[in-house]
Write a protein that holds these residues in place. Structure first.
Motif, PDB file in Angstrom:
ATOM      1  N   GLY A  46      25.958  13.793 -12.194  1.00 23.70           N
ATOM      2  CA  GLY A  46      26.851  14.841 -11.666  1.00 23.70           C
ATOM      3  C   GLY A  46      26.417  15.968 -10.753  1.00 23.70           C
ATOM      4  N   SER A  47      25.835  17.114 -11.350  1.00 21.50           N
ATOM      5  CA  SER A  47      25.272  18.459  -9.813  1.00 21.50           C
ATOM      6  C   SER A  47      25.725  18.301  -8.741  1.00 21.50           C
ATOM      7  CB  SER A  47      24.245  19.801 -11.345  1.00 21.50           C
ATOM      8  OG  SER A  47      25.172  19.868 -12.556  1.00 21.50           O
ATOM      9  N   ILE A  48      24.767  17.281  -8.834  1.00 24.03           N
ATOM     10  CA  ILE A  48      24.432  17.482  -7.314  1.00 24.03           C
ATOM     11  C   ILE A  48      25.807  16.999  -6.506  1.00 24.03           C
ATOM     12  CG2 ILE A  48      23.194  15.933  -5.228  1.00 24.03           C
ATOM     13  CD1 ILE A  48      21.225  16.309  -7.390  1.00 24.03           C
ATOM     14  N   ARG A  49      26.516  15.897  -6.780  1.00 20.66           N
ATOM     15  CA  ARG A  49      27.545  15.346  -6.619  1.00 20.66           C
ATOM     16  C   ARG A  49      29.015  16.864  -6.580  1.00 20.66           C
ATOM     17  NH1 ARG A  49      30.154   9.591  -7.726  1.00 20.66           N
ATOM     18  NH2 ARG A  49      31.730  10.975  -5.442  1.00 20.66           N
ATOM     19  N   ALA A  50      29.137  17.566  -7.629  1.00 19.44           N
ATOM     20  CA  ALA A  50      29.365  18.573  -7.637  1.00 19.44           C
ATOM     21  C   ALA A  50      29.838  19.880  -6.631  1.00 19.44           C
ATOM     22  CB  ALA A  50      29.801  19.204  -9.112  1.00 19.44           C
ATOM     23  N   HIS A  51      28.375  20.111  -5.285  1.00 23.20           N
ATOM     24  CA  HIS A  51      27.753  20.411  -5.037  1.00 23.20           C
ATOM     25  C   HIS A  51      28.125  19.720  -3.634  1.00 23.20           C
ATOM     26  CE1 HIS A  51      26.612  22.575  -8.571  1.00 23.20           C
ATOM     27  NE2 HIS A  51      26.986  23.590  -7.399  1.00 23.20           N
ATOM     28  N   MET A  52      28.446  18.669  -3.329  1.00 23.06           N
ATOM     29  CA  MET A  52      28.815  18.117  -2.110  1.00 23.06           C
ATOM     30  C   MET A  52      30.842  17.977  -1.980  1.00 23.06           C
ATOM     31  SD  MET A  52      26.048  14.439  -2.806  1.00 23.06           S
ATOM     32  CE  MET A  52      26.541  14.168  -0.847  1.00 23.06           C
ATOM     33  N   GLY A  53      30.823  17.901  -0.219  1.00 25.23           N
ATOM     34  CA  GLY A  53      31.687  17.992  -0.080  1.00 25.23           C
ATOM     35  C   GLY A  53      32.267  16.622   1.620  1.00 25.23           C
ATOM     36  N   PRO A  54      33.374  16.380   2.106  1.00 26.76           N
ATOM     37  CA  PRO A  54      33.251  15.198   2.390  1.00 26.76           C
ATOM     38  C   PRO A  54      31.955  14.996   3.728  1.00 26.76           C
ATOM     39  CG  PRO A  54      35.365  16.430   2.734  1.00 26.76           C
ATOM     40  CD  PRO A  54      34.572  17.171   1.835  1.00 26.76           C
TER      41      PRO A  54
END
Length: 248
Positions: free
Chosen positions: A118-126
């Motif tokens: 979840g932390s990794i996804r929180a630091h990803m954009g389009p």
């Protein structure tokens, strides 16, 4: 007993730099202009990536952050911060987020693993990508993890001194957590003892976790850097897989 991550000199002995592996990671990073590396350790990979990108390295160990900062902190576009990959929130996206060199195996429960993802996804954009690399063991090979004290290798420090390394491994099949104790010997005498605790993942469990967390695997690579089918089952014992993913 202390972890290997609390002592810079012992950490360097147990985790020698792998130039070929770093070159492979740089190739996969491609033209990413901003990179977040989780569990960045002593910072060698982050420093190499920073030759062509802005890089933030995060590690839970203050000793590792201090070591990385001392060695590489003056490089432009590179910084190291202490943080827990389960709760990290830097409030910005990165072109590439990396959890490599067995980073996910430090998440020793399902709850911890999904929090880290979840932390990794929180630091990803389009358009962002994520790279996951870990050693995998298939279920039928887990009984080989338990072993009594045995020599696991030797290492030479920066002063040319040779050390012998012995290890003991205790695996809990219920939690799939492996606890290792390393003894470092010099001239026949033990000079240090450190621990390493990691969760053992198999390919199906890791891929299921990635899918549940909303990641889709775009490409997969074996330990030699050759592209393989994402669903291909690793070999009979220990195998390293690298997955390049997008957030769905």
């Amino acid at each position: 007993m202390q972890s290997i991550y609390t002592d810079a000199s012992v950490y360097k002995l147990l985790t020698p730099q792998d130039d070929a592996e770093h070159a492979f990671m740089c190739r996969l990073a491609g033209d990413a202009a901003s990179i977040l590396e989780l569990a960045s350790g002593c910072g060698n990979l982050a420093a190499r990536l920073a030759q062509r990108a802005d890089v933030t390295g995060v590690d839970a160990s203050p000793e590792m952050v201090a070591l990385a900062t001392q060695a590489h902190g003056d490089r432009p576009g590179l910084c190291f911060v202490q943080g827990d990959m389960r709760t990290l929130r830097l409030e910005r996206p990165f072109d590439l987020v990396m959890a490599v060199d067995n980073a996910l195996q430090h998440a020793c429960t399902d709850e911890a693993l999904y929090a880290a993802l979840g932390s990794i996804r929180a630091h990803m954009g389009p358009g962002s990508r994520a790279l996951f690399q870990t050693g995998l063991r298939e279920p039928e090979t887990l009984d080989t993890l338990n072993h009594a004290r045995q020599k696991v290798g030797s290492a030479i420090d920066a002063c040319g001194v040779t050390f012998e390394i012995y290890g003991t491994s205790t695996f809990d099949p219920a939690t799939k957590v492996n606890h290792r104790v390393f003894e470092i010997h010099k001239d026949g005498a033990k000079v240090a003892e450190r621990t390493l605790t990691m969760r053992i993942l198999d390919s199906a469990a890791l891929q299921q976790a990635l899918a549940r967390a909303g990641f889709s695997i775009a490409r997969a690579f074996d330990e030699s850097g050759q592209e393989v089918e994402p669903q291909a089952r690793p070999g009979p014992t220990h195998a390293v897989r690298t997955y390049e993913c997008r957030a769905g």
